[in-house]
Design a protein around this motif. Sequence first.
Motif, PDB file in Angstrom:
ATOM      1  N   LEU A  14       0.870  -1.165   0.000  1.00 13.74           N
ATOM      2  CA  LEU A  14       0.000   0.000   0.000  1.00 13.74           C
ATOM      3  C   LEU A  14       0.911   1.220   0.000  1.00 13.74           C
ATOM      4  CD1 LEU A  14      -2.955   0.975   0.109  1.00 13.74           C
ATOM      5  CD2 LEU A  14      -2.674   1.149   2.584  1.00 13.74           C
ATOM      6  N   PRO A  15       0.920   1.988  -1.112  1.00 10.87           N
ATOM      7  CA  PRO A  15       1.776   3.175  -1.180  1.00 10.87           C
ATOM      8  C   PRO A  15       1.523   4.109   0.009  1.00 10.87           C
ATOM      9  CG  PRO A  15       0.856   2.696  -3.327  1.00 10.87           C
ATOM     10  CD  PRO A  15       0.156   1.784  -2.350  1.00 10.87           C
ATOM     11  N   GLY A  16       2.604   4.631   0.550  1.00 12.74           N
ATOM     12  CA  GLY A  16       2.508   5.540   1.685  1.00 12.74           C
ATOM     13  C   GLY A  16       2.493   4.832   3.027  1.00 12.74           C
ATOM     14  N   ARG A  17       2.338   3.517   3.016  1.00  6.93           N
ATOM     15  CA  ARG A  17       2.321   2.769   4.267  1.00  6.93           C
ATOM     16  C   ARG A  17       3.457   1.756   4.347  1.00  6.93           C
ATOM     17  NH1 ARG A  17      -2.093  -1.704   5.233  1.00  6.93           N
ATOM     18  NH2 ARG A  17      -0.493  -2.842   4.101  1.00  6.93           N
ATOM     19  N   ASP A  18       3.677   1.055   3.239  1.00  3.13           N
ATOM     20  CA  ASP A  18       4.617  -0.063   3.226  1.00  3.13           C
ATOM     21  C   ASP A  18       5.878   0.275   2.447  1.00  3.13           C
ATOM     22  OD1 ASP A  18       2.695  -1.769   4.503  1.00  3.13           O
ATOM     23  OD2 ASP A  18       1.699  -1.979   2.555  1.00  3.13           O
ATOM     24  N   PRO A  19       6.965  -0.456   2.726  1.00  5.42           N
ATOM     25  CA  PRO A  19       8.169  -0.278   1.900  1.00  5.42           C
ATOM     26  C   PRO A  19       7.867  -0.671   0.451  1.00  5.42           C
ATOM     27  CG  PRO A  19       8.595  -1.771   3.766  1.00  5.42           C
ATOM     28  CD  PRO A  19       7.144  -1.461   3.766  1.00  5.42           C
ATOM     29  N   HIS A  20       8.333   0.150  -0.480  1.00  4.96           N
ATOM     30  CA  HIS A  20       8.109  -0.173  -1.898  1.00  4.96           C
ATOM     31  C   HIS A  20       8.724  -1.534  -2.187  1.00  4.96           C
ATOM     32  CE1 HIS A  20       8.429  -0.107  -6.249  1.00  4.96           C
ATOM     33  NE2 HIS A  20       7.433   0.781  -6.210  1.00  4.96           N
ATOM     34  N   PRO A  21       7.981  -2.433  -2.842  1.00  3.59           N
ATOM     35  CA  PRO A  21       8.449  -3.805  -3.047  1.00  3.59           C
ATOM     36  C   PRO A  21       9.797  -3.952  -3.741  1.00  3.59           C
ATOM     37  CG  PRO A  21       6.128  -3.669  -3.496  1.00  3.59           C
ATOM     38  CD  PRO A  21       6.607  -2.256  -3.293  1.00  3.59           C
ATOM     39  N   THR A  22      10.111  -3.070  -4.677  1.00  3.20           N
ATOM     40  CA  THR A  22      11.368  -3.232  -5.422  1.00  3.20           C
ATOM     41  C   THR A  22      12.360  -2.093  -5.205  1.00  3.20           C
ATOM     42  OG1 THR A  22      10.409  -2.190  -7.393  1.00  3.20           O
ATOM     43  CG2 THR A  22      10.265  -4.607  -7.233  1.00  3.20           C
ATOM     44  N   ALA A  23      11.910  -0.925  -4.776  1.00  4.92           N
ATOM     45  CA  ALA A  23      12.788   0.236  -4.641  1.00  4.92           C
ATOM     46  C   ALA A  23      13.327   0.423  -3.226  1.00  4.92           C
ATOM     47  CB  ALA A  23      12.059   1.499  -5.084  1.00  4.92           C
ATOM     48  N   ASP A  24      12.656  -0.119  -2.246  1.00  7.28           N
ATOM     49  CA  ASP A  24      13.086   0.025  -0.860  1.00  7.28           C
ATOM     50  C   ASP A  24      13.860  -1.236  -0.446  1.00  7.28           C
ATOM     51  OD1 ASP A  24      12.902  -0.259   2.121  1.00  7.28           O
ATOM     52  OD2 ASP A  24      11.735   1.590   1.939  1.00  7.28           O
ATOM     53  N   PRO A  25      14.991  -1.080   0.246  1.00 10.09           N
ATOM     54  CA  PRO A  25      15.758  -2.266   0.662  1.00 10.09           C
ATOM     55  C   PRO A  25      14.952  -3.261   1.509  1.00 10.09           C
ATOM     56  CG  PRO A  25      16.975  -0.255   1.164  1.00 10.09           C
ATOM     57  CD  PRO A  25      15.634   0.164   0.657  1.00 10.09           C
ATOM     58  N   ARG A  26      13.871  -2.795   2.129  1.00 10.99           N
ATOM     59  CA  ARG A  26      13.017  -3.682   2.936  1.00 10.99           C
ATOM     60  C   ARG A  26      11.874  -4.282   2.128  1.00 10.99           C
ATOM     61  NH1 ARG A  26      10.746   0.418   6.673  1.00 10.99           N
ATOM     62  NH2 ARG A  26      11.029   1.632   4.788  1.00 10.99           N
ATOM     63  N   GLY A  27      11.800  -3.962   0.843  1.00  8.40           N
ATOM     64  CA  GLY A  27      10.694  -4.414   0.000  1.00  8.40           C
ATOM     65  C   GLY A  27      10.632  -5.921  -0.187  1.00  8.40           C
ATOM     66  N   HIS A  28       9.426  -6.423  -0.401  1.00  7.69           N
ATOM     67  CA  HIS A  28       9.247  -7.875  -0.510  1.00  7.69           C
ATOM     68  C   HIS A  28       9.879  -8.479  -1.760  1.00  7.69           C
ATOM     69  CE1 HIS A  28       5.971  -7.500  -3.432  1.00  7.69           C
ATOM     70  NE2 HIS A  28       5.143  -6.964  -2.547  1.00  7.69           N
ATOM     71  N   SER A  29      10.232  -7.671  -2.745  1.00  7.92           N
ATOM     72  CA  SER A  29      10.816  -8.209  -3.982  1.00  7.92           C
ATOM     73  C   SER A  29      12.084  -7.475  -4.394  1.00  7.92           C
ATOM     74  CB  SER A  29       9.784  -8.117  -5.109  1.00  7.92           C
ATOM     75  OG  SER A  29       8.645  -8.874  -4.810  1.00  7.92           O
ATOM     76  N   VAL A  30      12.722  -6.810  -3.450  1.00 12.61           N
ATOM     77  CA  VAL A  30      13.863  -5.963  -3.779  1.00 12.61           C
ATOM     78  C   VAL A  30      15.031  -6.740  -4.391  1.00 12.61           C
ATOM     79  CG1 VAL A  30      14.995  -5.994  -1.519  1.00 12.61           C
ATOM     80  CG2 VAL A  30      15.198  -3.982  -2.993  1.00 12.61           C
TER      81      VAL A  30
END
Length: 158
Positions: A14-30
């Motif tokens: 959810l944008p604004g709540r969760d780490p971006h899946p691919t752009a944030d080091p904590r993302g689920h698909s980074v």
Amino acid sequence: MRYSARALPAYRFLPGRDPHPTADPRGHSVDSAPWFEIGGCAPADWADCAPYLYGVDCFNHGFWWESHEAWEPLWRGLDSESVQGHYVQGLIQAANALLKRRMGRPSAVARLRRETRRHLEWVSVARYMGLEVVAWRAGIDHCLAQPGAGFPGIYLKA
């Protein structure tokens, strides 16, 4: 019911709540490779089309952003003015509308509802790529028109 063997992501982005899946080091698909390569599949081959099936799984389990990401490479591999191109774009717009609904953005939902309807109206047969399109189109339209309505799942039949 699942249509693919690929695991669902660790969380529903959810944008604004969760780490971006691919752009944030904590993302689920980074650290993963792109989900799918750009490329289309013939409508008759839908049962073997990995991005289509995974997108359906994501959609049915409320992973709106992720379903869009799964379908995007498929759509990019299609002629955007073909029936199939409009169909896949309609699915993408529906997922985006549901994401915007979850984000509390009613004007975006209304715009995306119109886009979803416009794209899905290109399909003139009752069943396309395994989906009873006419019935589903009515269900998603109702869902997007009513803020509290549940969403219709995408159930595919051979």
